[in-house]
Design an enzyme around this catalytic site. Structure first.
Site, short mmCIF file in Angstrom:
data_model
loop_
_atom_site.label_atom_id
_atom_site.label_comp_id
_atom_site.label_asym_id
_atom_site.label_seq_id
_atom_site.Cartn_x
_atom_site.Cartn_y
_atom_site.Cartn_z
N GLU A 24 5.57 -1.40 3.37
CA GLU A 24 6.59 -0.21 2.73
C GLU A 24 7.21 0.15 4.05
OE1 GLU A 24 6.98 1.55 -0.20
OE2 GLU A 24 5.84 0.06 -1.20
N CYS B 10 -2.97 -7.38 -4.91
CA CYS B 10 -2.16 -6.30 -4.80
C CYS B 10 -0.85 -6.79 -4.90
CB CYS B 10 -2.45 -5.70 -3.41
SG CYS B 10 -1.27 -4.37 -2.82
N ASP C 238 4.98 0.84 -10.13
CA ASP C 238 3.80 0.59 -8.97
C ASP C 238 3.97 1.91 -7.96
OD1 ASP C 238 2.42 -1.14 -7.29
OD2 ASP C 238 4.16 -1.02 -5.88
N SER C 239 3.05 1.95 -7.02
CA SER C 239 3.14 3.12 -6.21
C SER C 239 4.37 2.98 -5.12
CB SER C 239 1.91 2.99 -5.30
OG SER C 239 1.72 1.74 -4.53
N CYS D 95 0.68 -2.70 -10.50
CA CYS D 95 -0.21 -2.11 -9.25
C CYS D 95 -1.65 -2.40 -9.72
CB CYS D 95 0.22 -0.68 -9.28
SG CYS D 95 -0.56 0.27 -7.83
N HIS E 125 1.70 -5.75 -3.68
CA HIS E 125 2.62 -5.97 -2.48
C HIS E 125 2.38 -7.25 -1.74
CE1 HIS E 125 3.04 -1.63 -2.88
NE2 HIS E 125 3.66 -1.41 -1.81
N1 DGL Z 1 1.03 -2.59 -5.27
C1 DGL Z 1 -0.23 -1.63 -5.03
C2 DGL Z 1 -1.33 -2.58 -5.81
O1 DGL Z 1 -1.25 -3.58 -6.58
C3 DGL Z 1 -0.17 -0.87 -3.96
C4 DGL Z 1 -1.32 -0.10 -3.88
C5 DGL Z 1 -1.07 1.02 -2.82
O2 DGL Z 1 -0.06 1.97 -3.07
O3 DGL Z 1 -1.64 1.17 -1.68
O4 DGL Z 1 -2.55 -2.27 -5.58
#
Ligand code: DGL
Length: 298
Positions: free
Chosen positions: A183, A217, A35-36, A98, A219
């Protein structure tokens, strides 16, 4: 004319690399989860619950998070770098936990890069498994999708859901502030309340008949309690973790050639491209257990 045949003898470092790779293959391969940032932990948690026997390596590209507002080209490039890193860490199977990466990079990686860089490896995303099941939940056939700007603009959910359930109408809402709030460990702040309410109001202003919302998403489940406060109680909120876990379990049954190579000692290792302190702090809150990550450079 004499044909000159050239044979390249492996140099000793090449030989060493091959030996190392052979050795790693013998000991088996962890499943890579990418993931990011920390969002993919919401998926990893459910995967570990469902499939605790496997080894996992989690990689969060926190140094370059968020991905959600970045261009197609950038997200693709970043995602590919992280996938390659996980391949080097001996993962043969990588899950893009992600949505933004799944929307903007998965297809290119599957169709263009894998053949070139690692033809036996596999990369899977999270949008398809979610799209496959959404029809089971909606009665009004009106579904809301909350996601990053990148995921929403890609229309990936509309395109995928249309394939499985052509009768379903999709209403999308980008929530660009949610990932930065998480974050930065601001998920319990009044600012989080403000932006969650604002974006949900915007979604419901598009249709009052939405009866199912996809948290598109990884997150967003971290904000689940807040989201529930502003969503009518008759609306079903779909969280991806368990859906992706079920889909992975099914994939491993259908692909014994991959499953046989997965190592099974039940370990989890966490890596971040940024400072381990800030990753561990936020990740531990969510994971509800101490997380000690290691820094990794790409
Ligand atoms: N968890 C990522 C997703 O599902 C987050 C994206 C982000 O870094 O903006 O899209």
């Amino acid at each position: 004319m004499t044909k000159i045949q050239t044979t390249t003898r492996p140099t000793s470092s090449l030989k060493d690399n091959r030996r190392l790779r052979a050795k790693l293959t013998e000991v088996g391969q962890p499943i890579g989860i990418f993931d990011s940032g920390i969002g993919g932990l919401t998926v990893l948690k459910e995967i570990v619950k469902k499939l605790p026997q496997y080894d996992y390596i989690y990689l969060g590209d926190s140094a370059r998070s968020p991905y959600g507002t970045r261009s197609f080209k950038t997200v693709y490039q970043y995602t590919l770098e992280c996938v390659q890193k996980l391949f080097k860490m001996n993962c043969q199977l990588v899950i893009l936990a992600c949505n933004t990466a799944s929307a903007k990079a998965l297809r290119n990686i599957q169709q263009m890069d894998l053949q070139r860089i690692a033809p036996n490896n596999r990369v899977l995303g999270v949008i398809r498994p979610t799209s496959e099941v959404v029809g089971k939940f909606t009665k009004t056939k009106q579904v809301g999708v909350l996601g990053t700007t990148g995921t929403v603009n890609s229309d990936s959910y509309k395109i995928e859901i249309e394939k499985f359930f052509p009768g379903i109408k999709i209403f999308q809402q980008a929530c660009p502030m949610w990932v930065p709030l998480i974050e930065n460990n601001e998920m319990d702040s009044p600012a989080a309340d403000f932006f969650v309410k604002k974006n949900l109001d915007e979604l419901f202003s598009k249709s009052g008949k939405i009866d199912t919302i996809i948290l598109g998403c990884t997150h967003y489940p971290i904000l689940l309690d807040k989201i529930k406060k502003f969503v009518p109680s008759n609306v079903k909120i779909l969280v991806q973790g368990s859906i992706v876990a079920d889909s992975l379990a099914d994939y491993l049954i259908r692909h014994p050639e991959i499953e046989n190579k997965c190592s099974k000692k039940g370990t989890i290792k966490f890596y971040t491209t940024d400072s381990t302190d800030s990753f561990d702090k936020v990740a531990t809150i969510f994971w509800q257990d101490n997380i000690r990550s290691k820094h990794v450079s790409l």
